[in-house]
Scaffold this active site. Structure first.
Site, PDB file in Angstrom:
ATOM      1  N   ASP A   1      -1.561  -1.333   6.871  1.00 12.10           N
ATOM      2  CA  ASP A   1      -2.131  -0.451   7.889  1.00 12.10           C
ATOM      3  C   ASP A   1      -3.454  -1.080   8.331  1.00 12.10           C
ATOM      4  O   ASP A   1      -4.425  -1.068   7.586  1.00 12.10           O
ATOM      5  CB  ASP A   1      -2.362   0.944   7.283  1.00 12.10           C
ATOM      6  CG  ASP A   1      -3.049   1.892   8.267  1.00 12.10           C
ATOM      7  OD1 ASP A   1      -3.394   1.463   9.381  1.00 12.10           O
ATOM      8  OD2 ASP A   1      -3.235   3.073   7.904  1.00 12.10           O
TER       9      ASP A   1
ATOM     10  N   LYS B   1      -8.728   2.409  18.334  1.00 11.30           N
ATOM     11  CA  LYS B   1     -10.010   1.889  17.835  1.00 11.30           C
ATOM     12  C   LYS B   1     -10.309   0.543  18.532  1.00 11.30           C
ATOM     13  O   LYS B   1     -11.184   0.482  19.378  1.00 11.30           O
ATOM     14  CB  LYS B   1      -9.995   1.774  16.323  1.00 11.30           C
ATOM     15  CG  LYS B   1      -9.851   3.168  15.672  1.00 11.30           C
ATOM     16  CD  LYS B   1      -9.273   3.060  14.331  1.00 11.30           C
ATOM     17  CE  LYS B   1      -8.714   4.314  13.706  1.00 11.30           C
ATOM     18  NZ  LYS B   1      -9.322   5.589  13.992  1.00 11.30           N
TER      19      LYS B   1
ATOM     20  N   TRP C   1      -6.727   7.085   3.777  1.00 11.86           N
ATOM     21  CA  TRP C   1      -5.551   6.696   4.569  1.00 11.86           C
ATOM     22  C   TRP C   1      -4.449   6.139   3.695  1.00 11.86           C
ATOM     23  O   TRP C   1      -3.265   6.420   3.901  1.00 11.86           O
ATOM     24  CB  TRP C   1      -5.952   5.740   5.693  1.00 11.86           C
ATOM     25  CG  TRP C   1      -6.768   6.490   6.703  1.00 11.86           C
ATOM     26  CD1 TRP C   1      -8.099   6.343   6.952  1.00 11.86           C
ATOM     27  CD2 TRP C   1      -6.326   7.579   7.531  1.00 11.86           C
ATOM     28  NE1 TRP C   1      -8.505   7.263   7.896  1.00 11.86           N
ATOM     29  CE2 TRP C   1      -7.449   8.024   8.266  1.00 11.86           C
ATOM     30  CE3 TRP C   1      -5.099   8.223   7.729  1.00 11.86           C
ATOM     31  CZ2 TRP C   1      -7.377   9.081   9.180  1.00 11.86           C
ATOM     32  CZ3 TRP C   1      -5.029   9.273   8.641  1.00 11.86           C
ATOM     33  CH2 TRP C   1      -6.148   9.694   9.348  1.00 11.86           C
TER      34      TRP C   1
HETATM   35  N1  PMP Z   1      -4.754   4.758   9.211  1.00 11.54           N
HETATM   36  C1  PMP Z   1      -6.058   4.507   9.390  1.00 11.54           C
HETATM   37  C2  PMP Z   1      -6.708   3.400   8.608  1.00 11.54           C
HETATM   38  C3  PMP Z   1      -6.791   5.268  10.296  1.00 11.54           C
HETATM   39  O1  PMP Z   1      -8.095   5.034  10.477  1.00 11.54           O
HETATM   40  C4  PMP Z   1      -6.140   6.298  11.019  1.00 11.54           C
HETATM   41  C5  PMP Z   1      -6.863   7.144  12.042  1.00 11.54           C
HETATM   42  N2  PMP Z   1      -8.186   7.277  11.921  1.00 11.54           N
HETATM   43  C6  PMP Z   1      -4.787   6.523  10.772  1.00 11.54           C
HETATM   44  C7  PMP Z   1      -4.120   5.725   9.877  1.00 11.54           C
HETATM   45  C8  PMP Z   1      -4.047   7.610  11.495  1.00 11.54           C
HETATM   46  O2  PMP Z   1      -3.880   7.208  12.791  1.00 11.54           O
HETATM   47  P1  PMP Z   1      -3.223   8.112  13.934  1.00 11.54           P
HETATM   48  O3  PMP Z   1      -4.231   9.166  14.257  1.00 11.54           O
HETATM   49  O4  PMP Z   1      -3.031   7.112  15.034  1.00 11.54           O
HETATM   50  O5  PMP Z   1      -1.959   8.648  13.425  1.00 11.54           O
END
Ligand code: PMP
Length: 364
Positions: A175, A199, A105
């Site tokens: 994030d 989550k 991420w």
């Molecule tokens: N950052 C993290 C730490 C994540 O776990 C996720 C999704 N699993 C995201 C960003 C992306 O999120 P989204 O699908 O809401 O765009």
């Protein structure tokens, strides 16, 4: 083990399990929200009842996280992924931003920001296959960096940092998608926190941004309004129709946490949950091997491998038959992953640990 409503133990990395109590309340109010004559899904976002839901969700989140008065809470859409673009669009200007890349991420955040302006990786954990979290105070940052971007919990690799960054030379953007509300944090240590809701907060479609007031002054003129933090804040996240349903459910989840003892309470539960599963890994004599280094083992996403692909497949198949759902790991890491977000029950972790012990005995 029987679960209410014949539900499985849902180890999905997100969207994921929500508190049954909250789902029951949602069910009860689905057709007629507290006498409003309609459900929340059907209500105008200008309706008084909805305005109350919106304000209450913000107030509950503020109380839960202890968000200081000089921060705004924004409800936006586009997922955490869109924040990878909105953050640099609003905060970067002509400067440079530093990215701490601790997993898939963080890597994505860096890549997307590089499409907007100048960014630098100040740490890249690819060499250790993202099994560690660095000491943030030991990294060397760019002079006058516009901000430093970190990811508190790497959902795919299963690493997490537990200490709020402090004494870093630039505002910290975090994030927190996969560990927000799992433990107390000192919001004042961050300039901006963002998280997708799916989550620990509610259904997909809502993204929460917590932003310090001085950061709002950085937004350049003439950004598209939907990408503009300052305008979003000025309009209380109502520039257009907000994700009303998600905000409503998240508000109920915030209240559920507050009622039960807040983030200190849930952190205790989460630690016990994670300890149950890491215990099964550690006592397996090497049958299961954890991906994350011991000091940064995530309490939300527990990643581990088994001796071979065949045995992994068998584990996933047998665990599914035993009503443990979603244990297959992400393709980037392989093996298995047990995601045990806030609403996931302790009994499910204990039951999985027992299943793991027994599976290792049979197949080791
Ligand atoms: N950052 C993290 C730490 C994540 O776990 C996720 C999704 N699993 C995201 C960003 C992306 O999120 P989204 O699908 O809401 O765009």
């Amino acid at each position: 083990m029987a679960q209410p409503y014949d539900r499985s133990f849902n180890f999905s990395a997100g969207p994921c399990t929500l508190p049954v109590e909250v789902l029951e309340e949602v069910r009860d109010d689905l057709l007629n929200y507290k006498g409003a004559g309609m459900g929340v899904m059907e209500m105008s976002h200008r309706d008084k009842a909805y305005i109350g839901i919106h304000a209450e969700a913000q107030a509950s989140l503020r109380a839960l996280m202890g968000i200081p008065d000089n921060y705004k809470i924004l409800f936006v859409q586009g997922g955490a992924t869109l924040q990878n673009t909105m953050v640099p669009m609003n905060l970067l200007g002509n400067g440079i931003a530093d990215y701490v890349v601790t997993g898939a991420w963080g890597k994505k955040s860096h890549k997307m920001a590089s499409l907007v302006g100048s960014v630098k990786k100040v740490y890249d954990g690819a060499d250790n296959n993202f099994s560690e979290q660095p000491d943030l105070n030991s990294l060397s940052y760019s002079d006058g960096a516009a901000y430093i971007h970190v990811t508190s919990n790497e959902t795919i690799h299963g690493t997490e940092f537990f200490e709020d960054p402090s004494a870093l030379p630039a505002p910290v953007v975090c994030d927190m998608s996969s560990d927000i509300l799992s433990r107390p944090v000192d919001v004042s240590k961050y300039a901006l926190i963002y998280a997708g809701a799916q989550k620990n907060m509610g259904p997909a479609g809502l993204t929460v941004v917590i932003i310090r007031d001085d950061m709002l002054e950085r937004t350049p003129e003439n950004l598209h309004p939907m990408l503009d933090y300052r305008l979003t804040a000025e309009n209380d996240s109502m520039l257009n129709t907000p994700p009303c349903w998600g905000i409503y459910v998240a508000g109920l989840v915030y209240k559920w946490l507050l009622k039960n003892g807040g983030l200190t309470w849930i952190n205790g539960v989460n630690k016990a949950k994670a300890a149950a599963i890491y215990g099964a890994i550690d006592r397996s004599g090497g049958f299961y091997t954890g991906h994350a280094k011991a000091d940064c083992r995530s309490i939300m996403n527990i990643t581990f491998r088994l001796p071979s692909d065949e045995i992994t497949e068998l584990f996933v198949k047998e665990s599914k038959a035993a009503r443990f759902d979603g244990l297959k790991g992400h393709r980037d890491v392989g093996g298995c992953r047990a995601s045990v977000y806030n609403a996931f029950p302790l009994e499910g972790c204990e039951a999985l640990a027992e299943f793991m012990d027994e599976f290792a005995r049979r197949n080791g």
